[in-house]
Design a protein around this motif. Structure first.
Motif, PDB file in Angstrom:
ATOM      1  N   SER A  30       5.829   3.260   1.375  1.00  0.00           N
ATOM      2  CA  SER A  30       4.805   2.241   1.123  1.00  0.00           C
ATOM      3  C   SER A  30       4.868   1.207   2.246  1.00  0.00           C
ATOM      4  O   SER A  30       5.848   1.169   3.016  1.00  0.00           O
ATOM      5  CB  SER A  30       5.084   1.554  -0.211  1.00  0.00           C
ATOM      6  N   SER A  31       3.821   0.375   2.315  1.00  0.00           N
ATOM      7  CA  SER A  31       3.814  -0.635   3.385  1.00  0.00           C
ATOM      8  C   SER A  31       4.974  -1.614   3.207  1.00  0.00           C
ATOM      9  O   SER A  31       5.593  -2.039   4.191  1.00  0.00           O
ATOM     10  CB  SER A  31       2.471  -1.375   3.401  1.00  0.00           C
ATOM     11  N   ARG A  50       0.837  -1.207   0.000  1.00  0.00           N
ATOM     12  CA  ARG A  50       0.000   0.000   0.000  1.00  0.00           C
ATOM     13  C   ARG A  50       0.872   1.257   0.000  1.00  0.00           C
ATOM     14  O   ARG A  50       1.854   1.345   0.756  1.00  0.00           O
ATOM     15  CB  ARG A  50      -0.861  -0.024   1.267  1.00  0.00           C
ATOM     16  N   GLN A 106       7.939  -2.270   5.928  1.00  0.00           N
ATOM     17  CA  GLN A 106       8.251  -3.627   6.400  1.00  0.00           C
ATOM     18  C   GLN A 106       9.729  -3.953   6.203  1.00  0.00           C
ATOM     19  O   GLN A 106      10.386  -4.501   7.087  1.00  0.00           O
ATOM     20  CB  GLN A 106       7.406  -4.644   5.633  1.00  0.00           C
ATOM     21  N   PHE A 123       1.719   4.949   0.911  1.00  0.00           N
ATOM     22  CA  PHE A 123       1.332   5.946   1.925  1.00  0.00           C
ATOM     23  C   PHE A 123       1.670   7.365   1.461  1.00  0.00           C
ATOM     24  O   PHE A 123       0.969   8.315   1.773  1.00  0.00           O
ATOM     25  CB  PHE A 123       2.075   5.686   3.249  1.00  0.00           C
TER      26      PHE A 123
END
Lengths: 243, 217
Positions: free
Chosen positions: A89-90, A77, A94, A79
């Motif tokens: 982004s996700s 996803r 991570q 952001f």
């Protein structure tokens, strides 16, 4: 006198945690491994707060890592985006979390050896069939890192005490100054290395192919059990992760 | 006249909790020459570093020319007070003795001709002319001490702190260093000599204090 856990047992535990840190890529798994390492450290009487202090030292590196990961990994996803470029982004978050946790696990693993002295580590390496010359060299090298850092800090202070205001110097000149600082640090390191080599040879280092040892610790049954548990736990975690 | 170096009730402890200084008071003028003596581990070097602001007191005040020493940047402190380390090698950066002496001058806006002139003067003053192009780390201990002093003097400091300058020197080399320091004293530059060497200090300093049990006597 033999201590429990034996240094070889600790070396194996370090190897297990390091393997997990490198093999696992999911931040949640890495966080669980870090929690396990901290619990094991606490059980051994080593304060996990020390890890916090170590991590604080590397905060600059972490910031660079987080930025690099979030800018280069645009999966998941989104952001934050700017002119079609994904900034956050996700997937990036991570990856950044995983990179930081990976380093934290490796640093925590190294802390298992913090209560062992230089001689105990050399003996353990030799017991693991590492040639004693190599064992000494490796540990001299490791011990040398903080000395080198200290030399560098002293040189930085000394250069400023010569009236050079690093805050006011333009970038180009600043780079030149840092190159100046490397000179005494490297020269000091070489001089020290030569002195250590002479001192060791003067005390008959390598005069004979075999050495005698003042202490030659034996593995207890508990050590074998702990080693087996560490290997089994590592294998189980990897099996579950790759399932 | 206000003091150049002023220590007021300075206390210092290491993070381990070991107390080194217990309420030290010391006042020095620009041209004072003081021997700071005491046994190993008594805190002489610590006191020198506190004066330079390299360490911060646990309690008390260290002032340089009327202002707390920490208010000056490291570079400002270095320009006003020269500090010769216990191990002179720790303050060498350049590839040759001449470059070492001229190092700071180049950064302070001196023209190459001015740097050359000043370096030549200091090489002569400290009897190092024959080593002008030598690598500083290859000098003898006495020559390294004189080079460290020459490099500090290049900045024309108002005061100098010398940490164990006579350690490891034979009598002839010690005499050379004494001669150099006498010349510095004649120029009106004051200094603190941190040392165990009574004879060396007696010849160079007008006053002496001993650090014992964390206090000056």
């Amino acid at each position: 006198m033999s201590r429990f856990p034996d240094t070889r047992t600790l070396l194996l535990i370090v190897l297990c945690f390091t393997t997990l840190a490198l093999a696992l890529g999911d931040p949640f798994w890495l966080a669980a491994v870090l929690a396990l390492a901290l619990a094991a450290l606490a059980a051994m009487g080593i304060s996990p707060a020390r890890l916090g202090r170590r991590l604080k030292r590397y905060r600059g590196l972490f910031l660079v890592l987080v930025l690099a990961q979030s800018l280069t990994n645009s999966s998941g996803r989104v952001f934050l985006e700017w002119r079609g470029h994904v900034l956050l982004s996700s997937g990036g978050v991570q990856a950044a979390a995983a990179a930081v946790l990976r380093i934290a696990v490796i640093l925590a693993a190294a802390m298992f050896l913090s209560r062992r002295n230089y001689q105990e580590l050399v003996t353990a390496l030799v017991q693991l069939r590492v040639p004693y010359e190599l064992a000494y060299m490796v540990l001299l090298g490791v011990r040398f890192i903080p000395v080198f850092m200290e030399e560098f800090r002293t040189a930085l202070t000394a250069i400023q005490l010569r009236g050079v205001d690093l805050d006011k110097v333009p970038l180009g000149r600043k780079i030149r100054i840092y190159s100046y600082i490397l000179m005494p640090a490297v020269a000091g390191a070489l001089i020290r290395a030569r002195r250590v080599a002479v001192a060791m040879e003067a005390r008959a280092f390598r005069a004979r192919p075999r050495r005698t040892w003042l202490e030659w610790p034996r593995l207890h049954r508990r050590d074998w059990l702990l080693m087996a548990a560490a290997v089994a736990a590592t294998a189980a975690v990897l099996a579950l992760y790759w399932r | 006249m206000s003091a150049f170096i002023d220590l007021e009730q300075v206390w210092f402890s290491w993070p381990s909790g070991r107390e080194v200084l217990r309420g030290v008071d010391l006042t020095l003028q620009r041209n004072d020459t003081l021997a700071l003596m005491g046994s190993n581990g008594s805190g002489k070097t610590t006191l020198g570093k506190l004066i330079m602001g390299l360490l911060q007191p646990t309690a008390g005040k260290v002032c340089l020319d009327g202002r707390p020493v920490q208010e000056y940047s490291l570079a400002e402190r270095g320009r006003r007070v020269g500090y010769v380390f216990q191990n002179p090698e720790r303050q060498f950066f350049a590839a040759s003795v001449a470059d070492e002496i001229g190092f700071a001058l180049g950064f302070r806006g001196f023209s190459p001709a001015e740097v050359e002139e000043r370096v030549a003067e200091l090489l002569a003053f400290f009897e190092l002319e024959q080593y002008a192009q030598a690598f500083p780390f290859h000098l003898s201990h006495g020559e390294k001490q004189r080079l460290a002093l020459a490099a500090v003097m290049a900045l024309e400091p108002e005061f100098i702190i010398l940490d164990e300058p006579s350690t490891g020197l034979d009598w002839a080399r010690k005499n050379k260093l004494i001669k150099a320091l006498e010349g510095i004293r004649e120029r009106g530059v004051g200094y603190i000599i941190i040392s165990h060497d009574h004879e060396f200090c007696r010849r160079l300093c007008r006053s002496a204090v001993t650090l014992k049990g964390g206090r000056l006597t």
